[in-house]
Scaffold this motif. Structure first.
Motif, PDB file in Angstrom:
ATOM      1  N   LYS A 174       0.362  23.430   1.793  1.00 39.60           N
ATOM      2  CA  LYS A 174       0.334  21.970   1.730  1.00 39.60           C
ATOM      3  C   LYS A 174       1.410  21.368   2.626  1.00 39.60           C
ATOM      4  O   LYS A 174       2.505  21.914   2.763  1.00 39.60           O
ATOM      5  N   ALA A 175       1.084  20.204   3.224  1.00 40.11           N
ATOM      6  CA  ALA A 175       2.055  19.495   4.052  1.00 40.11           C
ATOM      7  C   ALA A 175       1.708  18.011   4.071  1.00 40.11           C
ATOM      8  O   ALA A 175       0.563  17.615   3.846  1.00 40.11           O
ATOM      9  N   TRP A 176       2.712  17.224   4.353  1.00 38.73           N
ATOM     10  CA  TRP A 176       2.503  15.783   4.447  1.00 38.73           C
ATOM     11  C   TRP A 176       1.748  15.431   5.725  1.00 38.73           C
ATOM     12  O   TRP A 176       2.038  15.952   6.801  1.00 38.73           O
ATOM     13  N   GLN A 236       0.818  -1.210   0.000  1.00 32.56           N
ATOM     14  CA  GLN A 236       0.000   0.000   0.000  1.00 32.56           C
ATOM     15  C   GLN A 236       0.857   1.268   0.000  1.00 32.56           C
ATOM     16  O   GLN A 236       0.523   2.260   0.626  1.00 32.56           O
ATOM     17  N   GLY A 237       1.993   1.205  -0.700  1.00 28.37           N
ATOM     18  CA  GLY A 237       2.850   2.371  -0.821  1.00 28.37           C
ATOM     19  C   GLY A 237       3.483   2.824   0.473  1.00 28.37           C
ATOM     20  O   GLY A 237       3.687   4.025   0.693  1.00 28.37           O
ATOM     21  N   ALA A 238       3.815   1.890   1.358  1.00 27.37           N
ATOM     22  CA  ALA A 238       4.396   2.253   2.650  1.00 27.37           C
ATOM     23  C   ALA A 238       5.701   3.018   2.459  1.00 27.37           C
ATOM     24  O   ALA A 238       6.573   2.614   1.685  1.00 27.37           O
ATOM     25  N   LEU A 239       5.835   4.121   3.170  1.00 25.21           N
ATOM     26  CA  LEU A 239       7.052   4.924   3.131  1.00 25.21           C
ATOM     27  C   LEU A 239       8.098   4.379   4.093  1.00 25.21           C
ATOM     28  O   LEU A 239       9.285   4.683   3.971  1.00 25.21           O
ATOM     29  N   GLY A 240       7.654   3.611   5.069  1.00 25.58           N
ATOM     30  CA  GLY A 240       8.541   3.001   6.042  1.00 25.58           C
ATOM     31  C   GLY A 240       7.785   1.908   6.777  1.00 25.58           C
ATOM     32  O   GLY A 240       6.558   1.961   6.885  1.00 25.58           O
ATOM     33  N   SER A 241       8.509   0.922   7.271  1.00 27.41           N
ATOM     34  CA  SER A 241       7.853  -0.166   7.991  1.00 27.41           C
ATOM     35  C   SER A 241       8.835  -0.784   8.971  1.00 27.41           C
ATOM     36  O   SER A 241      10.058  -0.658   8.821  1.00 27.41           O
ATOM     37  N   ALA A 242       8.295  -1.444   9.994  1.00 25.75           N
ATOM     38  CA  ALA A 242       9.140  -2.084  10.994  1.00 25.75           C
ATOM     39  C   ALA A 242       8.393  -3.264  11.602  1.00 25.75           C
ATOM     40  O   ALA A 242       7.157  -3.286  11.653  1.00 25.75           O
ATOM     41  N   GLY A 270       3.614   0.430   9.961  1.00 23.68           N
ATOM     42  CA  GLY A 270       3.885   0.980   8.641  1.00 23.68           C
ATOM     43  C   GLY A 270       3.498   2.442   8.572  1.00 23.68           C
ATOM     44  O   GLY A 270       2.636   2.907   9.325  1.00 23.68           O
ATOM     45  N   VAL A 271       4.149   3.166   7.675  1.00 19.67           N
ATOM     46  CA  VAL A 271       3.900   4.600   7.496  1.00 19.67           C
ATOM     47  C   VAL A 271       3.408   4.842   6.081  1.00 19.67           C
ATOM     48  O   VAL A 271       4.062   4.456   5.108  1.00 19.67           O
ATOM     49  N   ARG A 272       2.226   5.444   5.959  1.00 23.02           N
ATOM     50  CA  ARG A 272       1.688   5.893   4.674  1.00 23.02           C
ATOM     51  C   ARG A 272       1.644   7.416   4.665  1.00 23.02           C
ATOM     52  O   ARG A 272       1.564   8.045   5.721  1.00 23.02           O
ATOM     53  N   GLY A 273       1.723   8.018   3.489  1.00 23.93           N
ATOM     54  CA  GLY A 273       1.737   9.471   3.418  1.00 23.93           C
ATOM     55  C   GLY A 273       0.783  10.018   2.388  1.00 23.93           C
ATOM     56  O   GLY A 273       0.532   9.399   1.354  1.00 23.93           O
ATOM     57  N   GLU A 274       0.219  11.176   2.680  1.00 24.99           N
ATOM     58  CA  GLU A 274      -0.600  11.914   1.726  1.00 24.99           C
ATOM     59  C   GLU A 274      -0.406  13.396   1.996  1.00 24.99           C
ATOM     60  O   GLU A 274      -0.119  13.803   3.125  1.00 24.99           O
ATOM     61  N   VAL A 275      -0.549  14.201   0.964  1.00 24.87           N
ATOM     62  CA  VAL A 275      -0.393  15.644   1.091  1.00 24.87           C
ATOM     63  C   VAL A 275      -1.760  16.266   1.325  1.00 24.87           C
ATOM     64  O   VAL A 275      -2.680  16.078   0.526  1.00 24.87           O
TER      65      VAL A 275
END
Length: 332
Positions: free
Chosen positions: A156-158, A62-68, A89-94
């Protein structure tokens, strides 16, 4: 007194309490002729962690920007021989920036799989979710990280969605595993490279400018674009080589759990030791050792005179844990 919710018999609980009724402060020095305090069932001292399995970048679903992923093994005979496993997991959107906001934000969600519920204390999930949200709130996050989340200043910001899932709690200490997994996922996350789109002084549309590198494009967004260009929108840049790691990740808060028996603490409890504990303190700390989150679980009371000394000691344990984890994450 142990919690009434227990998977263990009174005899098992009593047996587990014996070594945990000692603390490092009351243990005799090695040169003393007195008998050393008894060790826990798996051979640890009260303030000793088990070996922690910490893995980063294990998933890009799912487009994870980071995971652990964090795993704590419970040695057979010390609580059933199971394991605690937590993934994050880390997901991001603006998103549009809220009025008066200084940067982006992190939204934390915590879920417990059905396989994790039998060994969890009933009130743990609620308190743990609250502590996670506190630790990753704007007031606790490093300022460089918040500034880096800005895409277009004032516009705009993440928004980073930090999702934590407890898959199993059979090894005990699901709280620390969740706190470590969440922190490691965010610390190893990388933002996609971006490039500003705006209009130059002549009114012509530009996309970061000719010859602009990915890094310059990202920096230009934060500063509002190149001289003579007003950034009004942005675009993702392909080939960003994994994106940009979050600035200030080393200074993310850290949390741990103090398990108490007879007002004395022990760390990294197995399921048996958790059931034998009268209460637990879930505490979050900044890298400097300042408390930034606190919750109490269990039916036992914590003496008022013991609260501050316990938190002071917990801050020292947290700093030791922080140094160890940061060393592991440096090359994540």
């Amino acid at each position: 007194m142990a919690s009434t919710f227990s998977l263990f018999s009174p005899a098992e609980l009593s047996f587990a309490q014996v070594p945990l009724a000692h603390s490092a402060a009351t243990s005799p020095p090695s040169s003393s002729s007195a008998d050393p305090p008894p060790l826990r069932l798996d051979g640890r001292s009260p303030l000793q962690y088990r070996d922690i399995v910490l893995e980063t970048g294990f998933s890009h679903a799912q487009g994870a920007l980071g995971s652990a992923r964090v795993v704590l093994e419970d040695a057979a005979g010390a609580g059933g021989g199971g394991a605690t496993e937590v993934v994050a997991g880390v997901r991001g959107e603006v998103d549009d920036m809220a009025q008066g906001s200084a940067g982006g934000k992190v939204i934390v969600s915590l879920e417990c799989a059905p396989t994790a519920l039998p060994a969890l204390k009933p009130d743990l999930a609620q308190h743990l979710a609250t502590l996670l949200s506190t630790l990753f709130s704007p007031s606790a996050l490093p300022r460089p990280l918040l500034s880096q989340l800005v895409v277009l200043p004032g516009s705009k910001a993440w928004t980073l969605h930090l999702d934590v899932l407890v898959l199993s709690s059979a090894g005990g200490n699901a709280s620390d595993a969740a706190l470590l997994a969440a922190r490691a996922a965010l610390a190893s996350a990388r933002l996609p490279a971006t490039r500003s789109i705006g209009f130059d002084d002549a009114g012509d549309a530009t996309a970061g400018g000719e010859g602009m590198t990915v890094d310059e494009g990202f920096s230009g967004l934060v500063k509002g674009g190149k001289s003579g260009t007003k950034a009004v929108d942005f675009e993702l840049v392909d080939g960003g080589e994994g994106g940009v790691r979050l600035a200030g990740w080393e200074d993310l808060p850290v949390g741990l759990t103090l398990n108490l028996i007879n007002q004395l603490p022990h760390l990294d409890a197995t399921t048996l030791e958790e059931a034998a504990s009268s209460s637990q303190l879930l505490a979050g700390f900044t890298p400097s050792g300042a408390v930034c989150g606190l919750a109490q679980l269990g039916e036992g009371e914590v003496e008022f005179a013991r609260v501050m000394p316990l938190l002071s000691d917990a801050g020292k344990y947290a700093q030791d844990l922080l140094r160890t984890v940061n060393a592991k994450l440096r090359d994540a």
